[in-house]
Design a protein around this motif. Structure first.
Motif, PDB file in Angstrom:
ATOM      1  N   SER A 121      -3.328   4.651 -26.374  1.00  0.00           N
ATOM      2  CA  SER A 121      -2.171   5.468 -25.977  1.00  0.00           C
ATOM      3  C   SER A 121      -0.863   4.709 -26.162  1.00  0.00           C
ATOM      4  CB  SER A 121      -2.316   5.915 -24.525  1.00  0.00           C
ATOM      5  OG  SER A 121      -3.422   6.793 -24.374  1.00  0.00           O
ATOM      6  N   SER A 130      -0.164   4.305 -29.820  1.00  0.00           N
ATOM      7  CA  SER A 130       0.225   5.609 -30.352  1.00  0.00           C
ATOM      8  C   SER A 130       1.691   5.899 -30.048  1.00  0.00           C
ATOM      9  CB  SER A 130      -0.671   6.704 -29.759  1.00  0.00           C
ATOM     10  OG  SER A 130      -0.228   7.983 -30.159  1.00  0.00           O
ATOM     11  N   SER A 163      -0.756   9.761 -33.873  1.00  0.00           N
ATOM     12  CA  SER A 163      -1.545  10.414 -32.833  1.00  0.00           C
ATOM     13  C   SER A 163      -2.574   9.425 -32.286  1.00  0.00           C
ATOM     14  CB  SER A 163      -2.267  11.636 -33.397  1.00  0.00           C
ATOM     15  OG  SER A 163      -3.284  11.250 -34.307  1.00  0.00           O
ATOM     16  N   ARG A 164      -3.077   9.718 -31.083  1.00  0.00           N
ATOM     17  CA  ARG A 164      -4.095   8.850 -30.488  1.00  0.00           C
ATOM     18  C   ARG A 164      -5.363   8.847 -31.335  1.00  0.00           C
ATOM     19  NH1 ARG A 164      -2.039  11.220 -25.760  1.00  0.00           N
ATOM     20  NH2 ARG A 164      -3.767  12.707 -25.679  1.00  0.00           N
ATOM     21  N   LYS A 165      -5.719  10.007 -31.870  1.00  0.00           N
ATOM     22  CA  LYS A 165      -6.918  10.083 -32.703  1.00  0.00           C
ATOM     23  C   LYS A 165      -6.762   9.221 -33.953  1.00  0.00           C
ATOM     24  CE  LYS A 165      -9.863  13.409 -35.149  1.00  0.00           C
ATOM     25  NZ  LYS A 165     -10.073  14.855 -35.483  1.00  0.00           N
ATOM     26  N   GLU A 166      -5.588   9.306 -34.587  1.00  0.00           N
ATOM     27  CA  GLU A 166      -5.342   8.511 -35.785  1.00  0.00           C
ATOM     28  C   GLU A 166      -5.297   7.030 -35.461  1.00  0.00           C
ATOM     29  OE1 GLU A 166      -4.088   8.403 -40.035  1.00  0.00           O
ATOM     30  OE2 GLU A 166      -5.458   9.493 -38.719  1.00  0.00           O
ATOM     31  N   THR A 167      -4.705   6.690 -34.334  1.00  0.00           N
ATOM     32  CA  THR A 167      -4.622   5.297 -33.918  1.00  0.00           C
ATOM     33  C   THR A 167      -6.011   4.717 -33.686  1.00  0.00           C
ATOM     34  OG1 THR A 167      -2.446   5.619 -32.906  1.00  0.00           O
ATOM     35  CG2 THR A 167      -3.736   3.740 -32.138  1.00  0.00           C
ATOM     36  N   ALA A 168      -6.866   5.470 -33.006  1.00  0.00           N
ATOM     37  CA  ALA A 168      -8.227   5.000 -32.743  1.00  0.00           C
ATOM     38  C   ALA A 168      -8.999   4.818 -34.045  1.00  0.00           C
ATOM     39  CB  ALA A 168      -8.946   5.977 -31.830  1.00  0.00           C
ATOM     40  N   ARG A 169      -8.820   5.750 -34.976  1.00  0.00           N
ATOM     41  CA  ARG A 169      -9.522   5.644 -36.261  1.00  0.00           C
ATOM     42  C   ARG A 169      -9.078   4.397 -37.028  1.00  0.00           C
ATOM     43  NH1 ARG A 169      -8.733   6.536 -41.490  1.00  0.00           N
ATOM     44  NH2 ARG A 169      -6.579   7.219 -41.200  1.00  0.00           N
TER      45      ARG A 169
END
Length: 273
Positions: A60, A63, A69-75
């Motif tokens: 978070s 991000s 986005s959080r999803k993109e950051t995690a990926r």
């Protein structure tokens, strides 16, 4: 947000990216691949920055810092970087072998110049040089690397050092590795100097002139090559005298230091002042 600074940053980034884009295009990298790598670099840098500032980095917080986005950051956080470790090892160890050859008295002749070495022998041989300075790369493999780069030729069966500057010529992966290592170090130095107090800034200088006739460039190129090589060898000799083994003091591991010199010509700036 300081708009003048953002404008200056944008202009600076474009100056960096234009020559980089030419290199990438000439080697077949598409814009989409570069964009993916840029996103990963932002995520990596954000995690590092938060740690450096004493915060616990989270998806978070990264991000929020990067705008992804959080999803993109995690990926991107979980994406494993692709590195050619063997190529970098060959590059660094070839430099170490040449450095030992030009500075270690065991491998110099009576005039203090790199000697033509016997291939084998416990002391003062090419095998001993490679053993002392290249780690686990075999003498045969190192000889091939240095012959391919034009640094070494065999004279009556003895390796003879022709040139002291190691620039891979037959190994494209190593030459591309120089792009990543050397440009990154220069950018990091400039970044440090943008933020550091004057007393803590690293040395960063260059000389340039817009009014040199083209027919004078070969002579200056040769002059700058000779002077720069001599200076780098002086630096290398100092570093060799002061280097330590990493195991000597586990509580105070050794540091990495580098000084780089580059030469540049640009006919597109003709007439500027």
């Amino acid at each position: 947000m300081d708009m003048p600074i953002q404008k200056a940053l944008a202009e600076g980034v474009l100056k960096i990216l234009r020559p980089l884009a030419r290199v990438l295009l000439s080697h077949g990298m598409a814009c989409g691949t570069f964009t993916e790598l840029a996103r990963r670099a932002f995520v990596d840098a954000a995690f590092e920055q938060l740690r450096r500032e004493g915060h616990r980095p989270t998806v978070s917080s990264v991000s929020a810092l990067t705008g992804l986005s959080r999803k993109e950051t995690a990926r991107l956080r979980d994406a494993a970087p692709e590195e050619d470790a063997s190529s970098q090892q060959r590059y660094s160890r070839a430099i170490r072998v040449i450095s030992g050859w030009v500075s270690d008295p065991a491998y110099l002749d009576h005039d203090g110049q790199p000697a033509a070495l016997p291939m084998e022998g416990e002391f003062g041989s090419f095998h001993a040089l490679v053993r002392d300075y290249s780690g686990d790369i075999t003498p045969g493999a190192m000889l091939q690397i240095l012959q391919a780069s034009g640094n070494v030729e065999l004279v009556d069966g003895r390796p003879n050092l022709k040139t002291r500057a190691y620039i891979p010529t037959a190994t494209p992966l190593e030459r591309i590795g120089i792009l990543g290592t050397d440009v990154a170090e220069l950018v990091e130095t400039i970044g440090h100097n943008l933020e550091a107090a004057p007393v803590d800034r690293f040395f960063q200088r260059k000389v340039s002139n817009y009014s040199i006739p083209p027919d004078a460039l070969p002579a200056f190129r040769e002059h700058s090559n000779q002077q720069s090589q001599a200076l780098l060898e002086s630096y290398n000799a100092w570093l060799m005298r002061h280097q330590v083994d990493a195991s000597e003091d586990p509580d105070q591991p050794p540091c990495y230091v580098a000084v780089g010199i580059y030469y540049h010509e640009d006919f597109s700036r003709e007439g500027q002042s």
